[in-house]
Design a protein around this motif. Structure first.
Motif, mmCIF file in Angstrom:
data_model
loop_
_atom_site.group_PDB
_atom_site.id
_atom_site.type_symbol
_atom_site.label_atom_id
_atom_site.label_comp_id
_atom_site.label_asym_id
_atom_site.label_seq_id
_atom_site.Cartn_x
_atom_site.Cartn_y
_atom_site.Cartn_z
ATOM 1 N N HIS A 95 0.828 -1.222 -0.009
ATOM 2 C CA HIS A 95 -0.218 0.004 -0.115
ATOM 3 C C HIS A 95 0.963 1.129 -0.087
ATOM 4 O O HIS A 95 0.728 2.474 -0.794
ATOM 5 N N THR A 96 2.081 1.353 0.935
ATOM 6 C CA THR A 96 2.648 2.320 1.038
ATOM 7 C C THR A 96 3.551 2.746 -0.424
ATOM 8 O O THR A 96 3.665 3.865 -0.806
ATOM 9 N N ALA A 97 4.123 1.660 -0.815
ATOM 10 C CA ALA A 97 4.754 1.789 -2.301
ATOM 11 C C ALA A 97 3.891 2.333 -3.299
ATOM 12 O O ALA A 97 4.221 3.073 -4.213
ATOM 13 N N ALA A 98 2.357 1.780 -3.416
ATOM 14 C CA ALA A 98 1.360 2.252 -4.297
ATOM 15 C C ALA A 98 1.214 3.839 -4.054
ATOM 16 O O ALA A 98 1.078 4.594 -5.129
ATOM 17 N N GLN A 128 4.705 0.829 -9.316
ATOM 18 C CA GLN A 128 3.766 -0.052 -9.893
ATOM 19 C C GLN A 128 4.148 -1.198 -9.013
ATOM 20 O O GLN A 128 5.330 -1.781 -8.797
ATOM 21 N N VAL A 129 2.986 -1.789 -8.201
ATOM 22 C CA VAL A 129 3.409 -2.764 -7.211
ATOM 23 C C VAL A 129 2.422 -3.957 -7.830
ATOM 24 O O VAL A 129 1.394 -3.926 -7.893
ATOM 25 N N ILE A 130 3.182 -5.106 -7.434
ATOM 26 C CA ILE A 130 2.613 -6.531 -7.730
ATOM 27 C C ILE A 130 2.968 -7.377 -6.375
ATOM 28 O O ILE A 130 4.063 -7.377 -5.769
ATOM 29 N N LEU A 131 1.771 -7.612 -5.576
ATOM 30 C CA LEU A 131 1.886 -8.397 -4.369
ATOM 31 C C LEU A 131 1.731 -9.943 -5.084
ATOM 32 O O LEU A 131 0.598 -10.245 -5.458
ATOM 33 N N MET A 132 2.584 -10.970 -4.488
ATOM 34 C CA MET A 132 2.327 -12.202 -4.785
ATOM 35 C C MET A 132 2.058 -12.904 -3.490
ATOM 36 O O MET A 132 2.825 -12.767 -2.539
ATOM 37 N N GLU A 133 1.079 -13.518 -3.365
ATOM 38 C CA GLU A 133 0.695 -14.421 -2.159
ATOM 39 C C GLU A 133 0.468 -15.895 -2.671
ATOM 40 O O GLU A 133 -0.446 -16.177 -3.505
ATOM 41 N N LYS A 134 1.049 -16.735 -1.996
ATOM 42 C CA LYS A 134 0.909 -18.204 -2.371
ATOM 43 C C LYS A 134 -0.346 -18.885 -2.132
ATOM 44 O O LYS A 134 -0.683 -19.758 -2.696
ATOM 45 N N GLU A 135 -1.184 -18.336 -1.035
ATOM 46 C CA GLU A 135 -2.353 -18.777 -0.665
ATOM 47 C C GLU A 135 -3.556 -18.229 -1.309
ATOM 48 O O GLU A 135 -3.134 -16.987 -2.005
ATOM 49 N N SER A 136 -4.678 -18.698 -1.005
ATOM 50 C CA SER A 136 -5.781 -18.161 -1.815
ATOM 51 C C SER A 136 -6.490 -17.126 -1.062
ATOM 52 O O SER A 136 -7.369 -16.359 -1.770
ATOM 53 N N GLU A 137 -5.700 -16.536 -0.259
ATOM 54 C CA GLU A 137 -6.518 -15.370 0.737
ATOM 55 C C GLU A 137 -5.392 -14.563 1.279
ATOM 56 O O GLU A 137 -4.309 -15.172 1.771
ATOM 57 N N LEU A 138 -5.772 -13.148 1.341
ATOM 58 C CA LEU A 138 -4.555 -12.363 1.998
ATOM 59 C C LEU A 138 -4.947 -12.259 3.540
ATOM 60 O O LEU A 138 -5.920 -13.094 3.987
ATOM 61 N N GLY A 139 -3.647 -11.937 4.330
ATOM 62 C CA GLY A 139 -3.991 -12.036 5.793
ATOM 63 C C GLY A 139 -2.660 -12.382 6.536
ATOM 64 O O GLY A 139 -2.515 -12.320 7.631
ATOM 65 N N GLY A 140 -2.063 -13.455 5.716
ATOM 66 C CA GLY A 140 -1.064 -14.276 6.456
ATOM 67 C C GLY A 140 -1.422 -14.807 7.717
ATOM 68 O O GLY A 140 -2.421 -15.378 7.571
ATOM 69 N N ILE A 141 -0.797 -14.819 8.758
ATOM 70 C CA ILE A 141 -0.860 -15.468 10.037
ATOM 71 C C ILE A 141 -2.139 -14.820 10.742
ATOM 72 O O ILE A 141 -2.727 -15.471 11.428
ATOM 73 N N CYS A 146 -4.966 -1.750 -0.343
ATOM 74 C CA CYS A 146 -4.086 -2.247 -1.475
ATOM 75 C C CYS A 146 -4.628 -1.966 -2.785
ATOM 76 O O CYS A 146 -4.357 -1.277 -3.838
ATOM 77 N N ARG A 147 -5.803 -2.566 -2.823
ATOM 78 C CA ARG A 147 -6.778 -2.835 -3.980
ATOM 79 C C ARG A 147 -7.339 -1.252 -4.523
ATOM 80 O O ARG A 147 -7.127 -1.144 -5.741
ATOM 81 N N GLU A 160 -1.528 -4.630 -7.965
ATOM 82 C CA GLU A 160 -1.817 -5.694 -8.448
ATOM 83 C C GLU A 160 -1.780 -6.906 -7.650
ATOM 84 O O GLU A 160 -0.613 -7.375 -7.225
ATOM 85 N N ILE A 161 -2.798 -7.782 -7.124
ATOM 86 C CA ILE A 161 -2.689 -8.901 -6.203
ATOM 87 C C ILE A 161 -2.985 -10.013 -6.914
ATOM 88 O O ILE A 161 -3.949 -10.233 -7.571
#
Length: 648
Positions: free
Chosen positions: A405-408, A413-426, A450-451, A456-457
């Motif tokens: 969010h801060t970088a955006a 131009q920001v791409i966030l890569m998340e290996k799981e199907s949902e954001l939030g982590g722990i 972020c959105r 780009e998520i």
């Protein structure tokens, strides 16, 4: 425009001063106080942010009126001290320039003077003064204030009130609650005097009335005087709500606003500062009842952070004003968002006590979800970058989301890569614990930010070295988090074992008799939740202490919750999981079966250093933040994500 929250957004006139809305910023200690009691520039910036955020009034925390008998923990106003009046004037001006009404809280700590002194060299040289001769629970003797001393303190209230008005403050809050001096005189527990200041209710209120008369004489008619009262002391021997209402009636003729809080710091910190284990607005009933007995406007406070609840409080006539403290650390712009019908953008307070624990630990201020708190002089706005760059953020937990969010916002131009199907982590795991659900919801708020900022998520996307390099990024922020620590003991992979991080996915399989293996913060909070659901819970911990990783403010309240809810078996090491429970070994090598049909494994987290190492050379600028650098706190992840993005 049509206001979504018309009662919260409406103005109110108190005395001759009109406030722009009903959302007031409660007193919160500043982040720098000089040894001679001046408001430092960091504190001025700290209070200014609440004014900029849209609060109707901003109250500067406890200004001690009589340093000779109260060398305690906050500001003084004294013309003999260089910069005292000037620093107060700068602060009042900084609040007022944004349209908020500056207020300052006048206080005396009484028998608890010196407990939190700024000048530690004097801490043990002072006498402690209170209503009556006594000995504090910590063994410090207390002397009864003489009538001559009471007259001097009363005059000091008037003197400081006049100075506050001169400095530009447009309202005063007289602190008569939370166990400080005026509360001590109200209280039959503290006040054992036999003169005209003790005994009857009228006598116990005499000092407060004299103080209020002195303040009124100093500030003149029409100047708003607010009185902060604990509606009930909430402990055996203290006054109850019924008597609190009678106290309110005694002081009502001398005030313009009654601020109803609860409890005392020393005997009920979790009452004055409701924890995540309590309902939001748990103290509102005190204000609602007292409001029935007085005609002046009434303010309430107590873990409030939801505009819908606060709107209803005012609409239902339970209070005229709502005060917030921690909620305005988490999101100083909460009032402006309410006024603009943008309540879905509010970042809510987690009631995690990081803010207060940090003050105890380092004498600074932090907020888990807001990295600018206590550092407002460094800048409250995210600056645009001189050149737009391509940034890849690896991991969609709190640190990664804040970084993205801060970088955006900086124009990258920001791409966030998340290996799981949902954001939030722990934080996804917190959705199953009602008292921690706001931690999960705050990750949703960060994701929404972020959105809306154009990030780009990419979900279900594992950030391999090849994939990241294929984007040719200028910068990579690695926020891959941590993985659960699972001991390689026999039976740990049995069907009756649930890793605490996965409880939200597997809670239906957890039976009625549970062993929580691991007594750290995560294990203890899971145990509390399970016990609240009616399950029989036993915590097994190898160390002698529970939750050493909890902060100093949260931990005592956490341990108090565990009492009576869960059995604690300390000094035991888990050796094997069976269908009947966990076989443990004590320090003498003896084995014990701790029974439970279900086992929650909560042995901690391990940093994903392998992910960090694999991606270190994928861009000219690479930052490793949060748990994948070192398992720590949400606070550190958010701070590090914010600052890593500022460095691009």
């Amino acid at each position: 425009m049509v206001r979504k929250f018309p009662h919260l957004s409406s103005s109110i006139t108190i005395g001759r001063v009109t406030f722009r809305n009903r959302m007031f910023s409660a007193p919160m200690g500043g982040t720098d106080i000089t040894n001679d009691g001046c408001i430092g520039p960091k504190s001025t910036a700290f209070y200014e942010l609440r004014g900029k955020g849209g609060a109707g009034a901003v109250t500067v925390s406890e200004c001690m009126v009589h340093p000779k008998t109260d060398g305690s923990h906050a500001y003084h106003l004294d013309t003999s001290i260089l910069n005292s009046l000037a620093s107060a004037a700068y602060t009042a001006d900084a609040i007022r320039r944004h349209g908020a009404i500056p207020s300052i809280e006048l206080s005396h700590s009484g028998m608890y003077a010196g407990t939190y002194m700024t000048d530690k060299s004097r801490q043990h040289d002072m006498n402690q003064w209170g209503p009556s001769d006594t000995v504090r629970p910590d063994g410090v003797p207390v002397k009864a204030l003489t009538k001559e001393m009471l007259a001097e303190i009363t005059a000091a209230y008037g003197n400081v009130a006049g100075l506050a008005k001169r400095a530009g403050f447009e309202m005063l809050m007289i602190h008569g609650g939370h166990g400080w001096l005026l509360n001590q005189f109200f209280s039959p527990y503290f006040n054992k005097r036999t003169d005209e200041y003790g005994g009857s209710l009228e006598n116990r209120c005499r000092l407060a009335v004299e103080v209020l008369k002195a303040v009124r004489e100093a500030v003149g008619p029409g100047f708003p005087i607010e009185f902060r009262l604990s509606g009930s002391e909430l402990f055996d021997g203290g006054y109850d709500l019924e008597e609190g209402a009678r106290i309110a009636q005694q002081i009502e003729p001398y005030i313009d606003l009654l601020h109803v809080s609860a409890g005392t710091y020393q005997r009920g910190f979790g009452d004055t500062h409701p924890s995540m284990f309590k309902e939001h607005g748990c103290n509102v009933y005190l204000a609602a009842e007292i409001k029935k007995h007085v005609s002046v406007p009434v303010a309430t406070i107590g873990g409030l952070n939801d505009p819908r609840q606060m709107e209803k409080i005012i609409a239902d006539g339970k209070a005229d004003i709502v005060y917030m403290a921690r909620a305005l650390l988490a999101d100083p712009f909460l009032p402006r968002k309410v006024m603009a019908n943008k309540d879905e953008d509010i970042v809510k307070c987690l009631r995690c006590f990081t803010c207060m624990a940090e003050r105890a630990a380092t004498s600074t201020r932090r907020c888990t979800v807001n990295p600018i708190i206590g550092r407002e002089l460094e800048g409250c706005e995210v600056p645009k970058a001189p050149e737009s760059k391509k940034v890849v953020v690896v991991g969609g937990g709190p640190g990664g989301l804040k970084a993205a969010h801060t970088a955006a916002l900086r124009g990258h131009q920001v791409i966030l890569m998340e290996k799981e199907s949902e954001l939030g982590g722990i934080l996804k795991s917190e959705q199953a614990l009602p008292f921690k659900r706001e931690m999960y919801e705050f990750s949703l708020t960060f994701a929404k930010q972020c959105r809306e900022a154009g990030v780009e998520i990419r979900l279900n996307t594992e950030a391999t070295k090849e994939l990241v390099e294929s984007e040719s990024p200028d910068a990579v922020i690695i926020a891959a988090g941590s993985r659960p620590l699972v001991l390689p003991i026999p039976g740990i992979d049995r069907e009756n074992v649930t890793i605490v991080n996965n409880y939200y996915l597997e809670k239906e399989k957890v039976g009625d008799e549970v062993v929580v293996l691991g007594g750290g913060l995560a294990g203890c909070e899971a145990a509390i939740h399970l016990a609240q659901e009616g399950k029989k819970v036993t915590i097994v911990e190898m160390r002698d202490e529970l939750a050493p990783d909890a902060n100093v403010r949260h931990r005592p309240l956490l341990l108090k919750q565990i009492e009576g809810l869960a059995e604690v078996r300390a000094g035991l090491k888990g050796m094997e999981v069976t269908a009947q429970g966990v076989v443990c070994e004590d320090r003498e090598g003896q084995r014990h079966l701790v029974k439970g049909s279900s086992v929650i494994c909560a042995l901690g987290q391990r940093a994903r250093t392998d992910v960090a190492e694999a991606l270190r050379d994928t861009a000219p600028y690479v930052a490793v933040i949060g748990d994948c650098a070192k398992v720590s706190t949400i606070t550190n992840a958010v701070y590090q994500g914010y600052h890593a993005a500022l460095d691009i």
